[in-house]
Motif scaffolding. Structure first.
Motif, PDB file in Angstrom:
ATOM      1  N   LEU A 133      17.009   7.296  -7.950  1.00 16.85           N
ATOM      2  CA  LEU A 133      16.525   7.649  -6.612  1.00 16.85           C
ATOM      3  C   LEU A 133      15.102   7.133  -6.466  1.00 16.85           C
ATOM      4  O   LEU A 133      14.266   7.331  -7.365  1.00 16.85           O
ATOM      5  N   GLN A 134      14.809   6.501  -5.333  1.00 16.22           N
ATOM      6  CA  GLN A 134      13.462   6.014  -5.065  1.00 16.22           C
ATOM      7  C   GLN A 134      13.033   6.468  -3.676  1.00 16.22           C
ATOM      8  O   GLN A 134      13.793   6.348  -2.710  1.00 16.22           O
ATOM      9  N   ARG A 135      11.825   6.987  -3.593  1.00  8.98           N
ATOM     10  CA  ARG A 135      11.242   7.379  -2.318  1.00  8.98           C
ATOM     11  C   ARG A 135      10.005   6.523  -2.069  1.00  8.98           C
ATOM     12  O   ARG A 135       9.129   6.419  -2.923  1.00  8.98           O
ATOM     13  N   GLU A 136       9.948   5.906  -0.897  1.00  2.80           N
ATOM     14  CA  GLU A 136       8.799   5.088  -0.527  1.00  2.80           C
ATOM     15  C   GLU A 136       8.149   5.685   0.711  1.00  2.80           C
ATOM     16  O   GLU A 136       8.801   5.913   1.727  1.00  2.80           O
ATOM     17  N   GLY A 193       0.789  -1.224   0.000  1.00  2.00           N
ATOM     18  CA  GLY A 193       0.000   0.000   0.000  1.00  2.00           C
ATOM     19  C   GLY A 193       0.817   1.267   0.000  1.00  2.00           C
ATOM     20  O   GLY A 193       0.251   2.362  -0.137  1.00  2.00           O
ATOM     21  N   ASN A 194       2.142   1.167   0.159  1.00  2.00           N
ATOM     22  CA  ASN A 194       3.001   2.352   0.133  1.00  2.00           C
ATOM     23  C   ASN A 194       3.146   2.878  -1.292  1.00  2.00           C
ATOM     24  O   ASN A 194       3.030   2.122  -2.260  1.00  2.00           O
ATOM     25  N   MET A 195       3.431   4.172  -1.398  1.00  2.00           N
ATOM     26  CA  MET A 195       3.639   4.802  -2.702  1.00  2.00           C
ATOM     27  C   MET A 195       5.132   4.926  -2.976  1.00  2.00           C
ATOM     28  O   MET A 195       5.883   5.437  -2.154  1.00  2.00           O
ATOM     29  N   GLN A 196       5.559   4.430  -4.144  1.00  2.00           N
ATOM     30  CA  GLN A 196       6.963   4.516  -4.540  1.00  2.00           C
ATOM     31  C   GLN A 196       7.101   5.484  -5.710  1.00  2.00           C
ATOM     32  O   GLN A 196       6.380   5.380  -6.704  1.00  2.00           O
ATOM     33  N   SER A 197       8.017   6.445  -5.577  1.00  3.23           N
ATOM     34  CA  SER A 197       8.338   7.383  -6.655  1.00  3.23           C
ATOM     35  C   SER A 197       9.784   7.150  -7.070  1.00  3.23           C
ATOM     36  O   SER A 197      10.652   6.977  -6.212  1.00  3.23           O
ATOM     37  N   THR A 198      10.027   7.144  -8.379  1.00  2.00           N
ATOM     38  CA  THR A 198      11.359   6.840  -8.909  1.00  2.00           C
ATOM     39  C   THR A 198      11.810   7.950  -9.848  1.00  2.00           C
ATOM     40  O   THR A 198      11.027   8.430 -10.668  1.00  2.00           O
ATOM     41  N   TRP A 199      13.076   8.346  -9.694  1.00  2.00           N
ATOM     42  CA  TRP A 199      13.715   9.295 -10.615  1.00  2.00           C
ATOM     43  C   TRP A 199      15.004   8.638 -11.098  1.00  2.00           C
ATOM     44  O   TRP A 199      15.931   8.412 -10.310  1.00  2.00           O
ATOM     45  N   ARG A 211      15.954   5.030  -1.447  1.00  2.00           N
ATOM     46  CA  ARG A 211      16.926   4.093  -2.029  1.00  2.00           C
ATOM     47  C   ARG A 211      17.702   4.836  -3.117  1.00  2.00           C
ATOM     48  O   ARG A 211      17.109   5.545  -3.933  1.00  2.00           O
ATOM     49  N   ILE A 212      19.003   4.643  -3.133  1.00  2.00           N
ATOM     50  CA  ILE A 212      19.874   5.354  -4.067  1.00  2.00           C
ATOM     51  C   ILE A 212      20.749   4.335  -4.783  1.00  2.00           C
ATOM     52  O   ILE A 212      21.468   3.555  -4.130  1.00  2.00           O
ATOM     53  N   ASP A 213      20.669   4.311  -6.097  1.00  2.00           N
ATOM     54  CA  ASP A 213      21.515   3.437  -6.923  1.00  2.00           C
ATOM     55  C   ASP A 213      22.407   4.305  -7.799  1.00  2.00           C
ATOM     56  O   ASP A 213      21.919   5.250  -8.444  1.00  2.00           O
TER      57      ASP A 213
END
Length: 519
Positions: free
Chosen positions: A409-412, A384-390, A435-437
Motif C-alpha cells: 500500500l502506498q499513500r502519496e 515534493g509530495n510525501m510517499q508512505s509505503t506499507w 496505490r495498491i499492489d
C-alpha cells in the motif's frame, strides 16, 4: 561528504548580471602563449573542466580559432566558469585571455541562472552537488552572501549547473536537497532521511538473501500439529499459529482483511513501542519469535534456555545456515515486489528441530525484508509530495494449502494535505493518492498480480495473469467487477487484464540519485 541543513530561501542570480561580470574577465594562462591570437582577432573558447582552488578557479579550455585550429590551454579565473560554458575571447597579453562575449543561446550555456518551472514545477525536490563557493562583495551594514555552482543530479535538468546565492557558505563537494519555490527561489531540506534510505538500501540485499517463503514453514507446523508424537508445548504453539491464519473466503470481509494486515507482523515493533506488548498474541511475527524460542530449548547443540529473551531467539546455528543459503541463492533486487518464492528443504520428520529453526528464521527474515522495503520506498518524491509505503505478506488458508498474499500500500500526499492530516484527527483519506499492489498464486488460477490506484474516489486498475486462460477468464469478468465497484459508490476508471507479469521498471518512486557516483 557534508550534509547541508535547512538554510532558508536561496535565490538564483540574474543572468544579465552574470554576463556583465564575465565580459572583460581576464583569464591568466598557466603557460604563456605568445601569438596565439593576433591583435583584434577573436576565438571561441569552451570550458572542458573546472575546479576551485581557494579563491581562484582552475580551468582547462579548448580554444577554436577562425581557421579551425584547436588548442587546449590551462588557465586561472577569479570567477567560476561551469564545464561546457562557451564564450568569445581575445588575447591582450601573451599570458592572458579576455572574455569578450558569453554565448546567449541557452543551449550553449551550461550554467542555469533561473529554473524552468515547466521542467521543475514548484514543489519539486532538486538534488545536487556543490562545485564552487565564493563570498560576494559585502557592503557596510549588509548581510554576508555567498555564490555557488551546484551540479543537478535529478529531474529533467540533471547534469546542468545551477548558480545560486545563499546566506551561508556551501562546502565544496557537499550534497544538498532543495524544494523549488519559484523560478529563482529554493528552500534547502535536510538529507538525514535520505541517508537513512541509503543505509536501508545497503542492508536489503543481505536481508533478502536470508529469507525464504512462508508456506515451507507452515507445512512443517502442520506436520507437527498433526503428530501425536510431537512435543506437547511445540504442538500447541504450532496449532495456535495455524488457527490464527485467515481463510481465503474470510478476506472478502473488510474488517477481517484489516485484522489480517494488522496481524501480519508489519506492525509488531510499532505495537511494542506503543505499549501494546500484551496484545500481540495473534501477531504473526511475534508468534514466529515465540516458536523459535520454544524450539531452541529442545534443539540439540543450541545454548538457549527456556528463560532466554526473544531478542536472543535466532540461534547462531540458524543464522549460519541462512548465511550459507545467502551464498548459494540468486540475489533479489532491493525493493523488488513481489518477493519471489523461495523454499528451504522440507522437514523429514516432526523431530527435526534444527530444520524447523532454519525455516522459522527464514520466515522472520522474509517479513523483515518487507519491512525494510517499506522504509526504502517512503520519503519525499521529486515533486515534493510525501510517499508512505506499507509492504507485508499475509499467509491465508486455501483448502489444504497455505497461500501467501503479498500486499503493498502506498499513500502519496501533497505538503498541504499532509499538514491538514496532521492537524485534524478526522480527515478524508480519499484526499490522498493511494496505490495498491497485490501478488498471490491461487490454484487453479496460477500467479496473479494486481495494480490499482485510488484518487478522489476514482479507482482504476491493471491485472496480470501468467496463464493465458486465467487472463481470458478475468477479462470476461471485468464487467461484473466494475458493476460491483460502482455499487460500492466508487467512480471506476480503466480496468484491464493482461497476460504475463507487470513491466519490470524501477521498484521505488523515491528518488535515489542524490548519491553522486563520481564523488
Amino acid at each position: 561528504m557534508t550534509e547541508i541543513n535547512s538554510l532558508g530561501a536561496q535565490t538564483a542570480i540574474n543572468s544579465q548580471a552574470i554576463k556583465a561580470q564575465l565580459t572583460g574577465e581576464l583569464l591568466k594562462l598557466t603557460q604563456a602563449q605568445p601569438g596565439l591570437l593576433k591583435p583584434g582577432e577573436t576565438a571561441q573558447a569552451q570550458v572542458l573542466t573546472m575546479r576551485q582552488s581557494g579563491t581562484s578557479f582552475q580551468l582547462v579550455l579548448q580554444v577554436i580559432q577562425a581557421n579551425g585550429s584547436q588548442t587546449q590551454l590551462q588557465a586561472t579565473a577569479s570567477q567560476p566558469l561551469a564545464q561546457g560554458s562557451q564564450f568569445t575571447v581575445s588575447q591582450p597579453e601573451s599570458n592572458r585571455l579576455a572574455i569578450m562575449v558569453q554565448q546567449a543561446n541557452a543551449s550553449n550555456v551550461a550554467t542555469l541562472t533561473q529554473l524552468d518551472i515547466s521542467k521543475v514545477p514548484i514543489g519539486t525536490l532538486l538534488q545536487g552537488k556543490v562545485l564552487t563557493n565564493q563570498a560576494l562583495p559585502q557592503a557596510v551594514g549588509e548581510a554576508a552572501s555567498f555564490r555557488s555552482l551546484v551540479s543537478l543530479l535529478n529531474t529533467a535538468q540533471a547534469g546542468a549547473t545551477l548558480t545560486i546565492d545563499s546566506p551561508r557558505p556551501l562546502p565544496i563537494g557537499s550534497l544538498l536537497s532543495a524544494l523549488v519555490q519559484g523560478d529563482q527561489s529554493l528552500r534547502f531540506v535536510p538529507l538525514s532521511g535520505r541517508q537513512d534510505q541509503l543505509s536501508i538500501a545497503q542492508q536489503l540485499p543481505a536481508q533478502q538473501g536470508r529469507q525464504a517463503s512462508l508456506p515451507g514453514l507452515l507445512a512443517a507446523l502442520q506436520q507437527i500439529a498433526d503428530s501425536q508424537g510431537s512435543d506437547g508445548g511445540l504442538r500447541s504453539t504450532a496449532s495456535s499459529l495455524l488457527a490464527s491464519l485467515p481463510d481465503a473466503r474470510q478476506l472478502a470481509d473488510g474488517k477481517t482483511l484489516a485484522q489480517a494486515l494488522n496481524n501480519s507482523g508489519a506492525f509488531l515493533e510499532a505495537k511494542l513501542l506503543g505499549g501494546l506488548g500484551a496484545n500481540v498474541a495473534t501477531d504473526l511475527k511475534a508468534q514466529l519469535l515465540r516458536l523459535v524460542a520454544q524450539a531452541s530449548v529442545n534443539a540439540p547443540g543450541t545454548p538457549l534456555t527456556a528463560a532466554s529473551p526473544l531478542a536472543q531467539a535466532l540461534p547462531a546455528m540458524a543464522r549460519s545456515a541462512l548465511g550459507m543459503l545467502d551464498r548459494v541463492s540468486p540475489r533479489t533486487p532491493p525493493g523488488a515486489f513481489p518477493l519471489p518464492s523461495r523454499l528451504l528443504q522440507a522437514m523429514e520428520d516432526e523431530g527435526d528441530l534444527q530444520q524447523l529453526l532454519r525455516l522459522a528464521a527464514a520466515a522472520i527474515s522474509r517479513l523483515q525484508s518487507h519491512a525494510l522495503s517499506s522504509l526504502q520506498q517512503s520519503g519525499t518524491l521529486d515533486n515534493g509530495n510525501m510517499q508512505s509505503t506499507w509492504q507485508t505478506e499475509v499467509p491465508i488458508r486455501h483448502g489444504q494449502e497455505f497461500v501467501p498474499l503479498q500486499v503493498k500500500l502506498q499513500r502519496e500526499e501533497t505538503p498541504d494535505q499532509q499538514a491538514e492530516r496532521q492537524q485534524r484527527e478526522q480527515n478524508d483519506p480519499l484526499q490522498a493518492l493511494w496505490r495498491i499492489d497485490l501478488a498471490f498464486d491461487l490454484a487453479p488460477l496460477g500467479p496473479l498480480q494486481v495494480q490499482a490506484q485510488l484518487s478522489q474516489g476514482r479507482l482504476s486498475g491493471q491485472l496480470w495473469a501468467e496463464r493465458e486462460q486465467t487472463a481470458q477468464l478475468i477479462d470476461h469478468q471485468l464487467g461484473d467487477l466494475r458493476a460491483r465497484l460502482l455499487a460500492r459508490g466508487l467512480d471506476v476508471g480503466e480496468l484491464a487484464c493482461h497476460t504475463g507479469i507487470p513491466p519490470q521498471g524501477p521498484r521505488t518512486r523515491v528518488e535515489q540519485r542524490w548519491v553522486d557516483e563520481t564523488a
